[in-house]
Scaffold this motif. Structure first.
Motif: not given
Length: 313
Positions: A1-4, A67-70, A311-312, A305-308
């Motif tokens: 599960m991705p951690k935010v 992987k991503v910064v919001g 998921m991709e 945006a972060v969730r999308r």
């Protein structure tokens, strides 16, 4: 599960709804606890920040799975975008979500500073009647000068025009034939920076902090503004020479100023002392773009945006 990991304040409903099903750590105090933030990021896939968390250097190095910064806002000067790009880390600002809030702040403070009638409650309650001293100026017929003519400046122009202001702007990156110069609320005059500064009753800044804009509005530029003009900076600290603003207000050259952003945030005691007993000055804590409504919009846009992205990938 991705951690935010979320290191600054965010609308909690947007977290629950937009990030449901993800392993989410929401601690708006993390920004002030670097060791705890570093520990939280050790296995994080995503980081959501506002403007205070510095996403660069050691922080990025200590987040190998990121992987991503919001970004809960639009400015990216606290994020090393190039380093993120090199590592394949996507960066998503909440473009457009707080434009109206900043525009309202600019127009509202311009109205307040031009009119100058709203600080007399204690005097009136005590029986004084300082009508002559409070004879301020109307906003209608005044020129609003916008340094930068992006989305927020255009929203500001629309509101100002509705109040009877004429609007001019300086933006060397916007082509002369861009339709933004000729919008539904009336034409906006495109001027050189010096001409804009010299002819604006209210000067508002709408540019990012870069090597080019750092110190852009210094003592010389302020001296070139019309006597009694109002200066508003709700863009980024460092663009304006804060000491020069204070000096111009004390000397009576500027008719008012509103600073929402500062070269160092929060202001320390030494920095804040420079503003003590300065007349016709509004200081706010980087809040122009943050209202109850905009916080919800910004938070939802960022969460989505972060969730999308997660998921991709």
């Amino acid at each position: 599960m991705p951690k935010v990991v979320i290191s600054e304040f965010m609308d909690e409903a947007a977290i629950r709804e937009g990030l449901s099903g993800l392993d989410t750590l929401y601690d708006p105090g993390l920004v002030d606890r670097p060791e705890a933030l570093a520990a939280a990021l050790a296995g994080a896939d995503a980081l959501i920040v506002r403007n205070r968390t510095q996403v660069r250097g050691a922080l990025l190095a200590g987040a190998p799975d990121l992987k991503v910064v919001g970004r809960l806002g639009v400015g990216l000067d606290n994020i090393d975008v190039a380093a993120c790009r090199a590592r394949g880390v996507a960066v998503y600002p909440a473009t457009g979500a707080n434009d109206g809030a900043v525009a309202e702040y600019v127009v509202g403070t311009a109205l307040l500073l031009l009119r100058g009638a709203y600080g007399a409650s204690a005097e009136v309650a005590a029986g004084a009647w300082p009508r002559n001293a409070l004879m301020g100026r109307e906003i209608a017929g005044k020129r609003l000068g916008l340094v930068g003519f992006g989305a927020i400046a255009r929203e500001t122009a629309r509101r100002a025009a509705a109040l009877g202001m004429t609007v001019a702007a300086y933006d060397p990156y916007l082509p002369p034939d861009d339709p933004a110069w000729r919008s539904a609320h009336g034409a906006v005059a495109a001027l050189a920076l010096d001409a804009l500064i010299a002819s604006s009753d209210v000067l508002s800044l709408h540019v990012p902090l870069t090597d080019e804009t750092r110190g852009l509005i210094g003592a010389a530029a302020i001296a070139g503004m019309p006597a009694g003009a109002v200066l508003i900076n709700a863009a980024r600290g460092g663009i304006v020479d804060e000491a020069a603003v204070a000096a111009a207000l004390k000397a009576g050259h500027l008719g008012g100023a509103a600073l929402d952003v500062f070269a160092r945030e929060p202001l320390g005691a030494e920095d804040g002392a420079a503003f003590r007993d300065v007349p016709n000055l509004i200081l706010t804590p980087h809040i122009a773009g943050v209202t109850r409504e905009s916080n919800v919009r910004v938070s939802r846009v960022t969460a989505d945006a972060v969730r999308r992205h997660l998921m991709e990938v």
